[in-house]
Design an enzyme around this catalytic site. Structure first.
Site, short mmCIF file in Angstrom:
data_model
loop_
_atom_site.label_atom_id
_atom_site.label_comp_id
_atom_site.label_asym_id
_atom_site.label_seq_id
_atom_site.Cartn_x
_atom_site.Cartn_y
_atom_site.Cartn_z
N THR A 154 -5.90 9.49 -5.48
CA THR A 154 -6.03 9.43 -4.03
C THR A 154 -5.45 10.69 -3.41
OG1 THR A 154 -5.79 7.04 -4.16
CG2 THR A 154 -5.52 8.02 -2.00
N GLU A 190 0.83 -1.20 0.00
CA GLU A 190 0.00 0.00 0.00
C GLU A 190 0.87 1.26 0.00
OE1 GLU A 190 -2.60 -1.28 -1.02
OE2 GLU A 190 -4.11 -0.55 0.40
#
Lengths: 313, 313
Positions: free
Chosen positions: B181, B128
């Site tokens: 994001t 991630e």
């Protein structure tokens, strides 16, 4: 049934990360009330022992809560109320909520249970409004439902009862200083950082999960409040020493009860809760402040009849 | 066992009032991976189908997550990985988390389960970090544990698995637009009002309580986010129409999946979830935006073997 004697539990609101939403009821600390049906309409407070409090119905939280109930009832008579105060007003463990709750719960019993628990909370909230200008449900909800309660929303009022694990005990110490609720509210900031908000709802989620799964360790890890406690604890002398002594004594965690000045701790088992009580007490003995200290199981049933026979809730 | 084929579930992070703490795993949307032991140390990504993604180990999330595991292992060999991507990167349903999770879970299986689930989450978080610069656990935690997961704390990492009620289904629609994001994080405010914070933790508490008690109505009432959704939804065309059509279709509630642009809804029962899918789709048909839409049960077990025989988790 013409009269009923009831136990009205003390309550802890603002349970750590559950500021303004999470409360709990105590099993062995509370007021007692005798409520009697009368032919004369209205509410009459006939006697208050244990504390100096107003007898005039509209100035008494039990009176005001009772009037709110009568307004929604088709009962033509009235009620007389005797209150035996054992909870000190201003101690931060729901003194006014106990009186408001006891009154409306007893009346509902005497009328044959026409109201829901949610309605009883709404009546009792009128007593809270008289006591603190805000019709909050933080204390009256656990006093009515027992165990823990989550006030998810006020509009509409949405109360979620959450069972307390059997071995959960609270210790509450009340240092004998006065903090006005209005002062302890005034010093709160109107904004918080998103980062602290995320920690708070993470902890509240953990606490709720711990209560359902009876995971005492998780309950303990989740008893963190990075938002309100750092500010309000400044008003409570010895708070940091009490907190540190509580952790050293094996409690799961601790926090400010309501808006203070009482401090509560939660422990697994009564023995630990008693040790915590001694350690809390020794902090205030050293400081030289008078205090009361209570140890109590979490009350699973809330306000209850003290009459003989099986309890009817 | 020398090789294993695994299913790596898509996941929904930031479940409404659970921004940054609550995620869930989907049962019928996800990637597939084949992981094979090799004598040669290190990780080699041999093949990726379905998407254009980097094969170089240190540029691939599965590669990086796998290297994090190897660093903590005394295994002298290495692994080859084939990835069959079915989740679109950037869709907001945990594409990178699926690959990272699948890799480390499969490796742990092939090595005889030397690691805990918490450790696997920590390895996958390195993937991630490569994908979004932040080693967050919002998607990898539900992918590993299944059901819902609460990330109570990062320091130390504390993950609370919460079971999903059997009849809970998710509908996810992915409008084919790109939202970075970093952009969707940039527009968030660093401060929130205390009043909205209180509503948020009240709702999160209600949601967790609803999941434990299988109270679908409470789950629905609690799916409110007054903090992040009003800001981020501005980046998602048609969000308000989708939300309104979802409520009209009988869903329990809806919100932004991850940081968007996907929108999820939760429903009781597959039938309602399918109706919701049709209604969501009709909004984007009207707007003229391409979309994918998925209906899935909440996955109770997380990443799983696709090999014959009983699942070993």
């Amino acid at each position: 049934m013409e009269e009923i004697k009831v136990f009205c539990p003390a309550t802890i609101a603002n349970v750590s990360c559950g500021f303004d939403v999470l409360g709990l009821a105590l099993e062995s600390v509370g007021d007692e009330m005798l409520v009697r049906k009368t032919d004369k309409p209205g509410i009459k407070i006939t006697k208050i022992t244990g504390q100096e409090l107003p007898l005039a119905t509209e100035n008494n939280v039990a009176g005001v809560a009772g009037l709110a109930l009568l307004q929604k009832s088709d009962y033509q008579g009235g009620f007389e109320i005797e209150i035996q105060k054992k909870i000190k007003p201003g101690s931060g463990i729901g003194s006014s909520a106990a009186s408001s709750t006891g009154a409306v719960w007893a009346m509902d019993q005497l009328l044959g249970n026409p109201f829901t628990k949610l309605e009883l909370v709404q009546f009792a909230m009128q007593g809270e409004k008289l006591a603190s200008d805000v019709a909050h449900a933080d204390n009256v909800a656990p006093a009515i439902y027992g165990g823990f309660t989550l006030v998810r929303s006020y509009d509409p009022l949405d109360i979620i009862p959450i069972p307390a694990p059997d071995e959960l005990f609270a210790t509450v110490i009340h240092p004998q200083i006065e903090i006005k609720t209005s002062d302890s509210r005034k010093i709160l900031k109107t904004n918080i950082s998103l980062e602290k908000g995320i920690r708070q709802w993470g902890n509240l989620g953990g606490l709720i999960a711990g209560l359902y799964t009876k995971d005492y360790n998780l309950i303990g890890r989740s008893l963190e409040d990075h938002i309100v406690e750092p500010i309000r604890s400044i008003l409570i002398p010895g708070f940091d020493q009490v907190k540190s002594s509580v952790h050293d004594s094996g409690a799961l965690g601790c926090g400010i009860s309501g808006s203070g000045p009482s401090i509560f701790a939660l422990s697994k088992g009564e023995e630990t809760a008693q040790i915590v009580a001694k350690e809390m007490a020794s902090v205030y003995k050293t400081i030289g402040l008078d205090f009361d200290v209570h140890v109590s199981k979490i009350c699973s049933r809330g306000v209850a009849s003290l009459m003989a026979g099986p309890k009817d809730i």
